[in-house]
Design an enzyme around this catalytic site. Structure first.
Site, PDB file in Angstrom:
ATOM      1  N   TYR A  11      10.344 -16.395 -36.263  1.00  0.00           N
ATOM      2  CA  TYR A  11       9.139 -15.555 -36.153  1.00  0.00           C
ATOM      3  C   TYR A  11       8.796 -14.860 -37.488  1.00  0.00           C
ATOM      4  O   TYR A  11       7.806 -15.206 -38.158  1.00  0.00           O
ATOM      5  CB  TYR A  11       9.365 -14.543 -35.032  1.00  0.00           C
ATOM      6  CG  TYR A  11       8.336 -13.445 -34.889  1.00  0.00           C
ATOM      7  CD1 TYR A  11       6.973 -13.682 -35.078  1.00  0.00           C
ATOM      8  CD2 TYR A  11       8.742 -12.159 -34.517  1.00  0.00           C
ATOM      9  CE1 TYR A  11       6.043 -12.661 -34.911  1.00  0.00           C
ATOM     10  CE2 TYR A  11       7.820 -11.143 -34.342  1.00  0.00           C
ATOM     11  CZ  TYR A  11       6.471 -11.390 -34.546  1.00  0.00           C
ATOM     12  OH  TYR A  11       5.570 -10.374 -34.386  1.00  0.00           O
ATOM     13  N   ASP A  31      16.501 -23.904 -42.649  1.00  0.00           N
ATOM     14  CA  ASP A  31      16.681 -23.394 -41.286  1.00  0.00           C
ATOM     15  C   ASP A  31      17.446 -24.457 -40.506  1.00  0.00           C
ATOM     16  O   ASP A  31      17.175 -25.650 -40.656  1.00  0.00           O
ATOM     17  CB  ASP A  31      15.288 -23.151 -40.663  1.00  0.00           C
ATOM     18  CG  ASP A  31      15.339 -22.254 -39.433  1.00  0.00           C
ATOM     19  OD1 ASP A  31      14.642 -21.224 -39.437  1.00  0.00           O
ATOM     20  OD2 ASP A  31      16.062 -22.592 -38.475  1.00  0.00           O
ATOM     21  N   ILE A  52      22.772 -23.099 -43.276  1.00  0.00           N
ATOM     22  CA  ILE A  52      22.510 -22.360 -44.517  1.00  0.00           C
ATOM     23  C   ILE A  52      23.779 -22.151 -45.335  1.00  0.00           C
ATOM     24  O   ILE A  52      23.768 -22.289 -46.561  1.00  0.00           O
ATOM     25  CB  ILE A  52      21.820 -21.025 -44.172  1.00  0.00           C
ATOM     26  CG1 ILE A  52      20.395 -21.336 -43.702  1.00  0.00           C
ATOM     27  CG2 ILE A  52      21.795 -20.060 -45.342  1.00  0.00           C
ATOM     28  CD1 ILE A  52      19.883 -20.441 -42.646  1.00  0.00           C
ATOM     29  N   TYR A 138      25.161  -6.547 -33.141  1.00  0.00           N
ATOM     30  CA  TYR A 138      24.076  -7.046 -34.004  1.00  0.00           C
ATOM     31  C   TYR A 138      23.856  -6.088 -35.178  1.00  0.00           C
ATOM     32  O   TYR A 138      23.875  -6.498 -36.348  1.00  0.00           O
ATOM     33  CB  TYR A 138      22.797  -7.201 -33.164  1.00  0.00           C
ATOM     34  CG  TYR A 138      21.551  -7.354 -33.990  1.00  0.00           C
ATOM     35  CD1 TYR A 138      21.366  -8.466 -34.799  1.00  0.00           C
ATOM     36  CD2 TYR A 138      20.565  -6.361 -33.982  1.00  0.00           C
ATOM     37  CE1 TYR A 138      20.217  -8.595 -35.574  1.00  0.00           C
ATOM     38  CE2 TYR A 138      19.423  -6.482 -34.741  1.00  0.00           C
ATOM     39  CZ  TYR A 138      19.253  -7.600 -35.541  1.00  0.00           C
ATOM     40  OH  TYR A 138      18.133  -7.723 -36.309  1.00  0.00           O
ATOM     41  N   LYS A 142      24.556  -6.539 -39.394  1.00  0.00           N
ATOM     42  CA  LYS A 142      23.514  -6.344 -40.412  1.00  0.00           C
ATOM     43  C   LYS A 142      23.936  -5.274 -41.417  1.00  0.00           C
ATOM     44  O   LYS A 142      23.680  -5.387 -42.624  1.00  0.00           O
ATOM     45  CB  LYS A 142      22.193  -5.945 -39.739  1.00  0.00           C
ATOM     46  CG  LYS A 142      21.521  -7.094 -38.986  1.00  0.00           C
ATOM     47  CD  LYS A 142      20.836  -8.062 -39.951  1.00  0.00           C
ATOM     48  CE  LYS A 142      20.064  -9.140 -39.256  1.00  0.00           C
ATOM     49  NZ  LYS A 142      19.239  -9.959 -40.138  1.00  0.00           N
ATOM     50  N   ASN A 167      10.166  -2.012 -34.742  1.00  0.00           N
ATOM     51  CA  ASN A 167       9.832  -3.035 -33.733  1.00  0.00           C
ATOM     52  C   ASN A 167       8.687  -3.930 -34.198  1.00  0.00           C
ATOM     53  O   ASN A 167       7.526  -3.540 -34.133  1.00  0.00           O
ATOM     54  CB  ASN A 167       9.511  -2.369 -32.405  1.00  0.00           C
ATOM     55  CG  ASN A 167      10.777  -1.849 -31.730  1.00  0.00           C
ATOM     56  OD1 ASN A 167      11.457  -0.987 -32.277  1.00  0.00           O
ATOM     57  ND2 ASN A 167      11.118  -2.407 -30.595  1.00  0.00           N
ATOM     58  N   HIS A 184      11.909  -9.322 -25.882  1.00  0.00           N
ATOM     59  CA  HIS A 184      11.120  -8.234 -26.462  1.00  0.00           C
ATOM     60  C   HIS A 184       9.947  -7.832 -25.584  1.00  0.00           C
ATOM     61  O   HIS A 184       9.345  -8.662 -24.896  1.00  0.00           O
ATOM     62  CB  HIS A 184      10.642  -8.631 -27.859  1.00  0.00           C
ATOM     63  CG  HIS A 184      11.775  -8.733 -28.826  1.00  0.00           C
ATOM     64  ND1 HIS A 184      12.118  -9.903 -29.459  1.00  0.00           N
ATOM     65  CD2 HIS A 184      12.677  -7.818 -29.228  1.00  0.00           C
ATOM     66  CE1 HIS A 184      13.175  -9.693 -30.210  1.00  0.00           C
ATOM     67  NE2 HIS A 184      13.535  -8.436 -30.098  1.00  0.00           N
ATOM     68  N   MET A 202      10.486  -2.024 -16.484  1.00  0.00           N
ATOM     69  CA  MET A 202      10.615  -0.947 -17.483  1.00  0.00           C
ATOM     70  C   MET A 202      12.041  -0.424 -17.393  1.00  0.00           C
ATOM     71  O   MET A 202      12.441   0.108 -16.345  1.00  0.00           O
ATOM     72  CB  MET A 202       9.617   0.174 -17.190  1.00  0.00           C
ATOM     73  CG  MET A 202       8.174  -0.297 -17.253  1.00  0.00           C
ATOM     74  SD  MET A 202       7.025   1.088 -17.195  1.00  0.00           S
ATOM     75  CE  MET A 202       7.300   1.686 -15.543  1.00  0.00           C
TER      76      MET A 202
END
Ligand code: UDP
Length: 320
Positions: A11, A31, A52, A138, A142, A167, A184, A202
């Protein structure tokens, strides 16, 4: 510049590759297509389908002006269930890439970091000086890569910039979000608007926020991509700079659903579900540093614009 884009079939990577091409850069995308799509790679770039970690050395031997490193595993829930996939896929792959960068003297690196490196914030909006205490694997991977990049900048003179995304949403023309497993909020709500899902869940309505649902800072993917172009221009040898990217305004889950109703004209049924593990109540960026040091100015900050671009992209794809 001659640039290597890892994860350019995903994305954010595909949108950034498209913006780089629009600005006259030469782009090679690498990729492995584990989560990306070959047809998402922008025309005009050279596409190499490869692992990669294995391919970085040979590719960078050709002489590049910089690397934009997007390729990553990025599902918070999965990272808690299968940490090896994240330490291996994110940290080890990035170390192999950094070694290739060092070996071939590639001068610049721009890295996709994340707001998840901060964890539960003490203060909102969150500045870059906030303590980094990730609450999920995650975010921890990072953050580990951010530390490794700092070491390489200090020891080997790499000019590096980490961009901590809040976001990301919206689409850039034909380039947008199309995850096989969608987690998401905005794409899920738009699936309801397309009648591909019955309702939105929600995750909690008893959070300490105005309407009880979680608050997030949504940033348009085109504005995000433009920060990468500025980061490339501003990378300085031996320095590793870190910038938050967000609009500085929070929207609750309910407000996002309301905006999607207004944009799509669909009633979008919503139901309250249990809280999702690892979700902080509120995440809003202080992005003053990027605005001041990179002269970054988001142009598409309005939530309706972000949703409308995502909606146009989603409908265009559905229509084939
Ligand atoms: N969310 C939700 N229902 C969904 C997906 C997400 O209520 O089906 C909430 C989630 O708990 C969070 C916000 O929407 O508060 C944004 O979640 P998303 O997964 O889009 O991004 P994150 O903030 O986790 O990076």
């Amino acid at each position: 510049m001659k640039l290597l884009v890892t994860g350019g079939a995903g994305y954010v990577g595909s949108v950034c590759a498209a913006r780089l091409l629009e600005n006259g850069h030469e782009v090679t995308v690498v990729d492995d297509l584990s989560t990306g799509h070959a047809d998402a790679v922008p025309p005009g770039s050279t596409f190499v389908q490869a692992d990669i970690a294995e391919a970085a050395g040979d590719l960078l031997a050709d002489g590049y002006d910089g690397v934009l490193h997007f390729a990553a595993k990025s599902l918070v829930g999965e990272s808690m269930q299968d940490p090896h996939k994240y330490w291996q896929g994110n940290v080890l792959t990035s170390l192999r890439l950094l070694e290739a960068v060092r070996e071939h003297g590639t001068p610049r690196l721009v890295f996709s970091s994340t707001a998840a490196t901060y964890g539960e914030p003490d203060t909102v909006p969150i500045p870059e000086t906030a303590p980094a205490r990730p609450t999920n694997t995650y975010g921890a991977t990072k953050l580990a890569i951010d530390h490794a990049i700092s070491s390489y900048a200090t020891a080997h003179g790499l000019g590096a910039v980490s961009l901590r995304y809040f976001n990301v949403a919206g689409a850039h023309g034909a380039f947008g979000e199309r995850h096989t497993v969608e987690t998401h909020l905005i794409p899920i709500v738009l699936q309801v608007a397309l009648d591909q899902r019955e309702q939105v869940q929600m995750y909690g309505d008893d959070w300490p926020t105005e309407d009880g649902t979680c608050v997030r800072d949504y940033i348009h993917v085109t504005d995000l991509a433009d920060a990468h172009l500025l980061a490339l221009d501003n990378a300085r040898p031996g320095e590793h700079r870190i910038y938050n990217l967000g609009n500085g305004t929070g929207f609750s889950v309910q407000q996002v659903i309301e905006t999607c109703r207004a944009v799509t004209g669909h009633p979008i049924p919503a139901a309250v579900a249990p809280r999702r593990a690892g979700d902080p109540a509120t995440l809003v960026a202080a992005s003053d540093r990027a605005r001041e040091e990179l002269s970054w100015k988001p142009k598409l900050a309005d939530l309706s614009t972000i949703v409308r671009d995502a909606w146009d992209f989603t409908r265009a794809r559905q229509q084939g």
